[in-house]
Motif scaffolding. Structure first.
Motif, PDB file in Angstrom:
ATOM      1  N   SER A  98       0.712  -1.269  -0.064  1.00  0.00           N
ATOM      2  CA  SER A  98      -0.099   0.020   0.056  1.00  0.00           C
ATOM      3  C   SER A  98       1.006   1.244  -0.069  1.00  0.00           C
ATOM      4  CB  SER A  98      -0.944   0.141   1.245  1.00  0.00           C
ATOM      5  OG  SER A  98      -0.336   0.069   2.326  1.00  0.00           O
ATOM      6  N   ALA A  99       0.327   2.441  -0.494  1.00  0.00           N
ATOM      7  CA  ALA A  99       1.026   3.600  -0.611  1.00  0.00           C
ATOM      8  C   ALA A  99       0.026   4.504  -0.234  1.00  0.00           C
ATOM      9  CB  ALA A  99       1.567   3.795  -2.118  1.00  0.00           C
ATOM     10  N   ASN A 100       0.359   5.672   0.765  1.00  0.00           N
ATOM     11  CA  ASN A 100      -0.384   7.002   0.969  1.00  0.00           C
ATOM     12  C   ASN A 100      -0.064   7.894   0.177  1.00  0.00           C
ATOM     13  OD1 ASN A 100      -1.604   5.690   3.171  1.00  0.00           O
ATOM     14  ND2 ASN A 100       0.006   6.102   4.480  1.00  0.00           N
ATOM     15  N   LEU A 101      -0.891   8.182  -1.003  1.00  0.00           N
ATOM     16  CA  LEU A 101      -0.431   9.108  -2.156  1.00  0.00           C
ATOM     17  C   LEU A 101      -0.580  10.620  -1.523  1.00  0.00           C
ATOM     18  CD1 LEU A 101      -1.855   7.299  -5.015  1.00  0.00           C
ATOM     19  CD2 LEU A 101       0.534   6.986  -4.164  1.00  0.00           C
ATOM     20  N   ASN A 114     -10.302  16.472   6.541  1.00  0.00           N
ATOM     21  CA  ASN A 114      -9.240  16.182   5.580  1.00  0.00           C
ATOM     22  C   ASN A 114      -9.554  15.534   4.334  1.00  0.00           C
ATOM     23  OD1 ASN A 114      -9.085  13.102   6.967  1.00  0.00           O
ATOM     24  ND2 ASN A 114      -9.196  14.696   8.646  1.00  0.00           N
ATOM     25  N   PHE A 115      -8.635  14.858   3.741  1.00  0.00           N
ATOM     26  CA  PHE A 115      -8.808  14.215   2.311  1.00  0.00           C
ATOM     27  C   PHE A 115      -7.625  13.409   2.111  1.00  0.00           C
ATOM     28  CE2 PHE A 115      -8.097  13.522  -2.141  1.00  0.00           C
ATOM     29  CZ  PHE A 115      -9.207  13.608  -2.858  1.00  0.00           C
ATOM     30  N   THR A 116      -7.846  12.202   2.113  1.00  0.00           N
ATOM     31  CA  THR A 116      -6.663  11.158   1.713  1.00  0.00           C
ATOM     32  C   THR A 116      -6.888  10.252   0.657  1.00  0.00           C
ATOM     33  OG1 THR A 116      -6.516  11.114   4.407  1.00  0.00           O
ATOM     34  CG2 THR A 116      -5.416   9.433   2.787  1.00  0.00           C
ATOM     35  N   LEU A 117      -5.703  10.089  -0.158  1.00  0.00           N
ATOM     36  CA  LEU A 117      -5.647   9.293  -1.244  1.00  0.00           C
ATOM     37  C   LEU A 117      -4.704   8.046  -0.849  1.00  0.00           C
ATOM     38  CD1 LEU A 117      -6.806   8.658  -4.415  1.00  0.00           C
ATOM     39  CD2 LEU A 117      -4.729  10.212  -4.800  1.00  0.00           C
ATOM     40  N   VAL A 118      -5.412   6.921  -1.084  1.00  0.00           N
ATOM     41  CA  VAL A 118      -4.481   5.687  -0.952  1.00  0.00           C
ATOM     42  C   VAL A 118      -4.448   4.684  -1.901  1.00  0.00           C
ATOM     43  CG1 VAL A 118      -6.225   4.498   0.696  1.00  0.00           C
ATOM     44  CG2 VAL A 118      -3.762   4.040   0.812  1.00  0.00           C
ATOM     45  N   ALA A 119      -3.502   4.051  -2.237  1.00  0.00           N
ATOM     46  CA  ALA A 119      -3.461   2.886  -3.233  1.00  0.00           C
ATOM     47  C   ALA A 119      -2.962   1.862  -2.732  1.00  0.00           C
ATOM     48  CB  ALA A 119      -2.494   3.404  -4.487  1.00  0.00           C
ATOM     49  N   GLU A 120      -3.715   0.662  -3.123  1.00  0.00           N
ATOM     50  CA  GLU A 120      -3.065  -0.713  -2.637  1.00  0.00           C
ATOM     51  C   GLU A 120      -3.186  -1.749  -3.670  1.00  0.00           C
ATOM     52  OE1 GLU A 120      -3.775  -4.347   0.771  1.00  0.00           O
ATOM     53  OE2 GLU A 120      -5.154  -2.296   0.352  1.00  0.00           O
ATOM     54  N   ILE A 167     -10.874   0.679  -9.093  1.00  0.00           N
ATOM     55  CA  ILE A 167      -9.778  -0.083  -9.473  1.00  0.00           C
ATOM     56  C   ILE A 167      -9.085   0.794 -10.632  1.00  0.00           C
ATOM     57  CG2 ILE A 167      -9.060  -2.363 -10.345  1.00  0.00           C
ATOM     58  CD1 ILE A 167     -10.343  -2.234  -7.632  1.00  0.00           C
ATOM     59  N   GLN A 168      -7.878   0.940 -10.731  1.00  0.00           N
ATOM     60  CA  GLN A 168      -7.072   1.408 -11.691  1.00  0.00           C
ATOM     61  C   GLN A 168      -5.469   0.924 -11.885  1.00  0.00           C
ATOM     62  OE1 GLN A 168      -8.470   3.361 -13.832  1.00  0.00           O
ATOM     63  NE2 GLN A 168      -7.132   4.709 -14.714  1.00  0.00           N
ATOM     64  N   ASN A 169      -5.373   0.190 -12.904  1.00  0.00           N
ATOM     65  CA  ASN A 169      -3.912  -0.263 -13.317  1.00  0.00           C
ATOM     66  C   ASN A 169      -3.333  -1.205 -12.224  1.00  0.00           C
ATOM     67  OD1 ASN A 169      -3.809   1.428 -15.184  1.00  0.00           O
ATOM     68  ND2 ASN A 169      -2.012   2.899 -14.313  1.00  0.00           N
ATOM     69  N   GLY A 170      -4.182  -2.250 -11.789  1.00  0.00           N
ATOM     70  CA  GLY A 170      -4.042  -3.212 -10.925  1.00  0.00           C
ATOM     71  C   GLY A 170      -4.205  -2.760  -9.396  1.00  0.00           C
ATOM     72  N   PHE A 171      -4.160  -1.710  -9.153  1.00  0.00           N
ATOM     73  CA  PHE A 171      -4.646  -1.142  -7.558  1.00  0.00           C
ATOM     74  C   PHE A 171      -5.999  -0.904  -7.461  1.00  0.00           C
ATOM     75  CE2 PHE A 171      -0.030  -0.758  -8.582  1.00  0.00           C
ATOM     76  CZ  PHE A 171       0.601  -0.665  -7.352  1.00  0.00           C
ATOM     77  N   CYS A 172      -6.145  -0.981  -5.972  1.00  0.00           N
ATOM     78  CA  CYS A 172      -7.568  -0.077  -5.701  1.00  0.00           C
ATOM     79  C   CYS A 172      -7.015   1.227  -5.218  1.00  0.00           C
ATOM     80  CB  CYS A 172      -7.953  -0.865  -4.490  1.00  0.00           C
ATOM     81  SG  CYS A 172      -9.834  -0.022  -4.196  1.00  0.00           S
ATOM     82  N   LEU A 173      -7.694   2.458  -5.710  1.00  0.00           N
ATOM     83  CA  LEU A 173      -7.249   3.669  -5.326  1.00  0.00           C
ATOM     84  C   LEU A 173      -8.859   3.912  -4.311  1.00  0.00           C
ATOM     85  CD1 LEU A 173      -6.494   5.721  -8.416  1.00  0.00           C
ATOM     86  CD2 LEU A 173      -4.861   5.199  -6.343  1.00  0.00           C
TER      87      LEU A 173
END
Length: 217
Positions: free
Chosen positions: A91-94, A111-117, A185-191
């Motif tokens: 996972s990555a906190n973007l 707050n607003f958070t965007l994370v990818a897994e 879902i985008q590019n093999g990740f869940c955003l």
């Protein structure tokens, strides 16, 4: 003192654990950057319009907030601590932004958070609804006692991209905090976008940011 101004996109950034054997992020993975009040990510072909006066967290600030959030979620539960630890490789906190600077004299800092897994080890997750189903299970196992979590998820189309929405609420330190999780879902990740607020004014501001999300397909 932790909670009122650093809570909660981070506190509830619980991500799934499917495998901790390999790093799920490819070599060309892009954490993105902010330019002229726009968040831009080339890997996902993603742009988000940000309010010019909101506070974008640095990588160091985000890592610190995430650590505090994980500690609050896990508490003294050793199993939950192990689960959260295992997610770190995939996972990555973007992006994390707050309306006010940390420590400002406000009751709550929206707050607003965007994370990818990465989903490379989770072939059963086909859309945002599948991801939220698993996320809900993990939220219910956390040390934080939610007042409500949606049992069904709503499909939301944002600029031609399919997201699924989950609503949550929790009473914490005298505040009734509400959250919305948007997952796609985008590019093999869940955003996943997570917005946290306590009133309609804050919700409207955060939904405006969410509504600006665009993908260059």
């Amino acid at each position: 003192m932790k909670a009122k101004f650093i809570l909660t996109g981070l506190v509830f950034l619980v991500v799934l654990t499917f495998s901790c054997n390999s790093n799920g992020k490819p070599k060309d993975f892009d954490y993105g950057h902010v330019e002229d009040s726009n968040y831009i990510n080339s890997f996902f072909g993603l742009e988000i319009k940000l309010p010019s006066d909101w506070i974008v967290q640095t990588k160091e600030q985000t890592e610190n907030l995430t650590k505090i959030g994980k500690d609050l979620v896990a508490g003294d539960d050793k199993t939950m601590k192990a689960v959260i630890k295992a997610t770190e490789v995939n996972s990555a906190n973007l992006l994390v932004i707050f309306k006010y600077e940390a420590g400002s004299a406000v009751n709550y800092n929206p707050n607003f958070t965007l994370v990818a897994e990465s989903l490379q080890n989770a072939p059963g997750i086909k859309n945002g609804s599948d991801y939220l189903f698993q996320t809900r299970k993990l939220l219910k196992q956390s040390q934080l006692q939610y007042d409500s979590i949606d049992e069904e998820f709503t499909k939301e189309i944002i600029n031609n991209q399919e997201f699924y929405l989950m609503n949550c609420s929790i009473n914490y330190m005298g505040l009734n905090i509400k959250q919305k999780y948007f997952s796609t879902i985008q590019n093999g990740f869940c955003l996943s976008v997570i917005i946290s607020f306590v009133d309609d004014e804050q919700k409207n501001e955060l939904e405006k940011i969410t509504g600006s999300i665009g993908f260059n397909k």
